[in-house]
Structure formats: C-alpha cells, structure tokens
Design a protein around this motif. Structure first.
Motif, short mmCIF file in Angstrom:
data_model
loop_
_atom_site.label_atom_id
_atom_site.label_comp_id
_atom_site.label_asym_id
_atom_site.label_seq_id
_atom_site.Cartn_x
_atom_site.Cartn_y
_atom_site.Cartn_z
N LYS A 137 0.52 -1.69 0.07
CA LYS A 137 -0.35 0.23 -0.11
C LYS A 137 0.78 1.07 0.25
N GLY A 138 0.12 2.33 -0.93
CA GLY A 138 0.94 3.88 -0.74
C GLY A 138 0.55 4.45 0.59
N GLN A 139 1.33 5.82 0.61
CA GLN A 139 0.92 6.18 1.56
C GLN A 139 1.15 8.43 1.04
N PRO A 162 4.38 9.75 8.42
CA PRO A 162 3.79 10.28 6.94
C PRO A 162 2.11 10.18 7.51
N LEU A 163 1.48 11.57 6.76
CA LEU A 163 0.14 11.65 7.28
C LEU A 163 -0.80 10.80 7.01
N LEU A 164 -0.81 9.85 5.62
CA LEU A 164 -1.23 8.43 5.64
C LEU A 164 -0.51 7.37 5.46
N SER A 165 -0.50 7.08 6.69
CA SER A 165 0.73 4.96 6.08
C SER A 165 -0.15 3.83 5.36
N ARG A 166 0.52 3.27 4.62
CA ARG A 166 0.54 2.34 4.28
C ARG A 166 -0.66 1.67 4.86
N GLY A 167 -1.77 1.60 4.01
CA GLY A 167 -3.08 0.91 4.80
C GLY A 167 -3.95 1.92 4.96
N GLU A 168 -3.49 3.26 5.28
CA GLU A 168 -4.73 4.12 5.53
C GLU A 168 -4.88 5.21 3.64
N LEU A 169 -4.57 4.88 3.03
CA LEU A 169 -4.50 5.98 2.05
C LEU A 169 -5.63 5.15 0.89
N HIS A 170 -6.81 5.81 0.59
CA HIS A 170 -7.58 4.82 -0.14
C HIS A 170 -8.37 5.82 -1.71
N PHE A 171 -8.49 5.44 -2.47
CA PHE A 171 -9.17 5.83 -3.90
C PHE A 171 -10.03 7.03 -3.03
N GLY A 172 -9.71 8.03 -3.56
CA GLY A 172 -11.12 9.50 -3.14
C GLY A 172 -10.10 10.81 -3.67
N GLU A 173 -10.91 11.90 -3.39
CA GLU A 173 -10.27 13.18 -3.33
C GLU A 173 -9.84 13.46 -1.85
N TYR A 174 -8.93 14.00 -2.16
CA TYR A 174 -7.98 14.35 -0.54
C TYR A 174 -7.95 16.26 -0.64
N GLU A 175 -7.59 16.85 0.45
CA GLU A 175 -7.44 18.18 0.50
C GLU A 175 -6.28 18.84 1.18
N LEU A 176 -5.10 19.23 1.10
CA LEU A 176 -4.47 19.99 2.35
C LEU A 176 -4.54 20.38 2.56
N VAL A 177 -4.86 21.09 3.47
CA VAL A 177 -4.72 22.85 3.96
C VAL A 177 -3.32 23.34 4.72
N PHE A 178 -2.08 24.39 4.26
CA PHE A 178 -0.98 24.35 4.68
C PHE A 178 -1.57 25.97 5.27
N ASP A 179 -1.65 26.20 6.52
CA ASP A 179 -1.81 27.49 7.32
C ASP A 179 -0.65 28.29 7.01
N VAL A 180 -0.89 29.18 5.82
CA VAL A 180 0.28 29.89 5.44
C VAL A 180 0.54 30.83 6.26
N GLY A 181 -0.52 31.70 5.90
CA GLY A 181 -0.99 32.81 6.94
C GLY A 181 -0.85 32.98 8.46
N GLY A 182 -0.87 31.95 9.05
CA GLY A 182 -0.04 31.68 10.42
C GLY A 182 1.67 31.68 10.62
N TYR A 183 2.26 30.77 9.46
CA TYR A 183 3.57 31.03 9.33
C TYR A 183 4.40 32.11 9.62
N ASP A 230 -6.20 7.98 -7.32
CA ASP A 230 -6.61 6.94 -8.14
C ASP A 230 -5.91 5.52 -7.93
N ASP A 231 -4.58 5.78 -7.21
CA ASP A 231 -4.08 4.32 -6.38
C ASP A 231 -3.72 4.77 -5.37
N PRO A 232 -4.41 3.94 -4.65
CA PRO A 232 -3.93 3.73 -3.66
C PRO A 232 -2.55 2.93 -3.14
N ALA A 233 -2.02 2.04 -4.15
CA ALA A 233 -1.16 0.96 -3.84
C ALA A 233 0.31 2.33 -4.50
N ALA A 234 -0.01 3.50 -4.92
CA ALA A 234 0.58 4.15 -4.64
C ALA A 234 1.51 5.32 -4.22
#
Length: 113
Positions: free
Chosen positions: A2-4, A52-73, A90-94
């Motif tokens: 599985k990917g991560q 990893p934000l999602l480790s092996r076995g936690e990554l699944h097909f679908g749409e994700y969003e990372l939100v970076f707090d640039v203003g706070g930084y 589209d490939d949880p093994a990648a």
C-alpha cells in the motif's frame, strides 16, 4: 504494498524549510457529504511532518485536500492565509508526495516522488 501520503514545505522567501507550519488533511466526498478532517500536523525543522500523513493501508481511492496555514506561518508579512491543495488518489498502492514551495505572496506545488 500500500501507498502513503507525505508532504514538505519550503519557505522560498528565506531559502529554507518552513518549520512550524500547521497542516490539515481533509477527505472530500462526491456524494454530497461535507469534507471530513482526518489529520492535523505541524512541520518540523526540515519542513516535513514527523510521520506520513497517511501510512500504508490508510490511503484510499478518493479526493483529498491539504490545507497549509501559510498566514499563521508568515504572520503580518503574508498576503496568503490558507493554501488548499486538492488532489485525487486513483492508485492507493502508489506513494503520494505533495510539496509546497511558498513565499508571503505566492506558492507552487506538484506531485513529488
């Protein structure tokens, strides 16, 4: 195998990793459901999260969003507040590596290796 999902953030205005930036990971659904927060993290001295934000076995097909707090930084120096990066798994093994190169007034991202 599985990917991560991993990320890192580089502060291009200072030419170094962005230490201490907060990041949220959301999973999005095309079924009309509200996005769901699944992880929060903060970058370390290398501009990466400690695991990893999602480790092996936690990554699944679908749409994700990372939100970076640039203003706070960047604080008062920042034109940007939060930088969202939406992507499709589209490939949880990648492996998915989503870097952010950021300055107070702009950013760039790509799918890394």
């Amino acid at each position: 195998m599985k990917g991560q999902l991993t990320t890192h953030v580089l502060d291009t205005s200072r030419g170094r990793p962005a230490e201490g930036m907060r990041i949220q990971l959301w999973v999005r659904s095309s079924l009309g459901k509200a996005p769901q927060l699944i992880k929060e993290a903060q970058t370390n001295a290398d501009g990466r999260v400690d695991a990893p934000l999602l480790s092996r076995g936690e990554l699944h097909f679908g749409e994700y969003e990372l939100v970076f707090d640039v203003g706070g930084y960047f604080g008062d120096r920042s034109f940007l507040n939060q930088v969202p990066v939406r992507f499709i798994v589209d490939d949880p093994a990648a492996n998915y590596h989503i870097p952010l190169l950021v300055a107070p007034g702009g950013y760039s991202t790509y799918r890394g290796s």
